[in-house]
Design a protein around this motif. Structure first.
Motif, mmCIF file in Angstrom:
data_model
loop_
_atom_site.group_PDB
_atom_site.id
_atom_site.type_symbol
_atom_site.label_atom_id
_atom_site.label_comp_id
_atom_site.label_asym_id
_atom_site.label_seq_id
_atom_site.Cartn_x
_atom_site.Cartn_y
_atom_site.Cartn_z
ATOM 1 N N UNK A 79 42.478 28.908 39.111
ATOM 2 C CA UNK A 79 41.286 28.508 38.374
ATOM 3 C C UNK A 79 40.266 29.639 38.447
ATOM 4 N N UNK A 80 39.379 29.653 37.482
ATOM 5 C CA UNK A 80 38.328 30.659 37.446
ATOM 6 C C UNK A 80 37.566 30.645 38.772
ATOM 7 N N UNK A 81 37.392 31.814 39.344
ATOM 8 C CA UNK A 81 36.695 31.945 40.620
ATOM 9 C C UNK A 81 37.622 31.978 41.827
ATOM 10 N N UNK A 82 38.895 31.592 41.636
ATOM 11 C CA UNK A 82 39.867 31.653 42.731
ATOM 12 C C UNK A 82 40.112 33.100 43.121
ATOM 13 N N UNK A 83 40.430 33.290 44.391
ATOM 14 C CA UNK A 83 40.725 34.640 44.860
ATOM 15 C C UNK A 83 42.060 34.671 45.570
ATOM 16 N N UNK A 84 42.778 35.750 45.370
ATOM 17 C CA UNK A 84 44.026 35.997 46.089
ATOM 18 C C UNK A 84 43.924 37.378 46.703
ATOM 19 N N UNK A 85 44.597 37.540 47.825
ATOM 20 C CA UNK A 85 44.548 38.839 48.503
ATOM 21 C C UNK A 85 45.957 39.234 48.909
ATOM 22 N N UNK A 86 46.157 40.523 48.997
ATOM 23 C CA UNK A 86 47.432 41.063 49.424
ATOM 24 C C UNK A 86 47.173 42.386 50.119
ATOM 25 N N UNK A 92 43.746 46.152 51.923
ATOM 26 C CA UNK A 92 43.670 44.779 51.443
ATOM 27 C C UNK A 92 43.094 44.781 50.034
ATOM 28 N N UNK A 93 43.816 44.166 49.137
ATOM 29 C CA UNK A 93 43.402 44.057 47.741
ATOM 30 C C UNK A 93 43.051 42.605 47.479
ATOM 31 N N UNK A 94 41.809 42.335 47.118
ATOM 32 C CA UNK A 94 41.364 40.978 46.824
ATOM 33 C C UNK A 94 41.043 40.889 45.335
ATOM 34 N N UNK A 95 41.679 39.954 44.665
ATOM 35 C CA UNK A 95 41.565 39.789 43.220
ATOM 36 C C UNK A 95 40.901 38.452 42.924
ATOM 37 N N UNK A 96 40.004 38.446 41.951
ATOM 38 C CA UNK A 96 39.313 37.224 41.544
ATOM 39 C C UNK A 96 39.768 36.837 40.139
ATOM 40 N N UNK A 98 39.224 35.310 36.636
ATOM 41 C CA UNK A 98 38.082 35.125 35.747
ATOM 42 C C UNK A 98 38.551 34.384 34.504
ATOM 43 N N UNK A 99 37.647 34.082 33.632
ATOM 44 C CA UNK A 99 37.974 33.269 32.467
ATOM 45 C C UNK A 99 39.107 33.858 31.619
ATOM 46 N N UNK A 100 39.079 35.145 31.389
ATOM 47 C CA UNK A 100 40.085 35.761 30.513
ATOM 48 C C UNK A 100 40.923 36.812 31.228
ATOM 49 N N UNK A 101 41.129 36.659 32.516
ATOM 50 C CA UNK A 101 41.947 37.630 33.230
ATOM 51 C C UNK A 101 41.604 37.669 34.707
ATOM 52 N N UNK A 102 41.601 38.864 35.252
ATOM 53 C CA UNK A 102 41.391 39.052 36.677
ATOM 54 C C UNK A 102 40.521 40.271 36.917
ATOM 55 N N UNK A 103 39.875 40.280 38.086
ATOM 56 C CA UNK A 103 39.008 41.398 38.447
ATOM 57 C C UNK A 103 39.429 41.903 39.816
ATOM 58 N N UNK A 104 39.590 43.219 39.879
ATOM 59 C CA UNK A 104 39.946 43.878 41.141
ATOM 60 C C UNK A 104 39.162 45.178 41.229
ATOM 61 N N UNK A 105 38.406 45.331 42.283
ATOM 62 C CA UNK A 105 37.640 46.560 42.532
ATOM 63 C C UNK A 105 36.800 46.979 41.321
ATOM 64 N N UNK A 106 36.035 46.038 40.800
ATOM 65 C CA UNK A 106 35.100 46.274 39.693
ATOM 66 C C UNK A 106 35.779 46.621 38.368
ATOM 67 N N UNK A 107 37.087 46.363 38.266
ATOM 68 C CA UNK A 107 37.802 46.591 37.003
ATOM 69 C C UNK A 107 38.411 45.284 36.526
ATOM 70 N N UNK A 108 38.418 45.094 35.211
ATOM 71 C CA UNK A 108 39.018 43.904 34.623
ATOM 72 C C UNK A 108 40.456 44.191 34.216
ATOM 73 N N UNK A 109 41.330 43.183 34.419
ATOM 74 C CA UNK A 109 42.735 43.278 34.054
ATOM 75 C C UNK A 109 43.136 42.010 33.322
ATOM 76 N N UNK A 110 44.109 42.130 32.434
ATOM 77 C CA UNK A 110 44.589 40.959 31.702
ATOM 78 C C UNK A 110 45.552 40.123 32.528
ATOM 79 N N UNK A 111 46.209 40.739 33.533
ATOM 80 C CA UNK A 111 47.228 40.006 34.284
ATOM 81 C C UNK A 111 47.307 40.491 35.722
ATOM 82 N N UNK A 112 47.876 39.637 36.566
ATOM 83 C CA UNK A 112 48.134 40.036 37.951
ATOM 84 C C UNK A 112 49.191 41.139 37.997
#
Length: 140
Positions: A79-86, A92-96, A98-112
Motif C-alpha cells: 500500500x502507498x506509504x509501505x516500506x521494504x528494506x533489503x 541497507x536499501x529502504x524503498x517506499x 508511492x501512488x504510482x511506483x516506488x521511491x529509493x534514495x530520492x529517485x522515483x521508479x516504476x517498479x521494484x
C-alpha cells in the motif's frame, strides 16, 4: 493398448535426445508453429505432456483450476506509504511505495525490479529481491 504404450514410451525416450531444432520440427509437424521458447528442456516437457494427454486423457477443468489456485505465488501488495528494506553488499536499501511506483534514495521508479536492477547491476525480480515472494532467495 500395450502396443500404444510401448510406442509412446519409445517416443518419450527418443524425445530426450532431440536437440531444440528437432523438437521444434516435431511440434510443427503435430500442432503447427512451435512456441518461441529457447529451452529444449521446456519444449521437450510440453511435447511429452501433449502426447501423453492425447493418449491417456488430459486434466479436467476442475483439476486445472485447483492446480492454478495452488501454484500461483502469493505476492504481497504494498500500500502507498509501505516500506521494504533489503541489505545488499553491506548497504541497507529502504524503498517506499508511492501512488504510482516506488521511491529509493530520492529517485522515483516504476517498479521494484527497476530498483533491484539499479542496486545489483543485473536483472532481478523486484518482489523476490525484496523478500515479498515466497521462496525469495537472498543469494547473489
Amino acid at each position: 493398448m500395450v502396443a500404444v504404450e510401448n510406442e509412446l514410451e519409445a517416443f518419450l525416450v527418443d524425445l530426450e535426445a532431440m536437440p531444440l531444432a528437432a523438437l521444434r520440427a516435431e511440434w510443427r509437424e503435430r500442432w503447427g508453429p512451435p512456441p518461441r521458447l529457447r529451452s529444449p528442456r521446456l519444449v521437450r516437457h510440453l511435447i511429452a505432456w501433449r502426447v501423453q494427454a492425447a493418449a491417456y486423457g488430459d486434466l479436467t477443468l476442475d483439476d486445472r483450476r485447483r492446480l492454478k489456485a495452488c501454484s500461483l505465488p502469493k505476492l504481497q501488495t504494498l500500500k502507498e506509504g509501505s516500506r521494504v528494506a533489503r541489505e545488499y553488499q553491506g548497504v541497507i536499501h529502504e524503498v517506499t511505495a508511492e501512488r504510482h511506483g516506488f521511491r529509493d534514495r530520492e529517485r522515483d521508479y516504476r517498479s521494484l525490479s527497476a530498483i533491484a536492477r539499479e542496486i545489483t547491476g543485473v536483472r532481478w525480480n523486484g518482489p523476490r529481491f525484496f523478500g515479498l515472494r515466497p521462496g525469495a532467495g537472498h543469494a547473489r
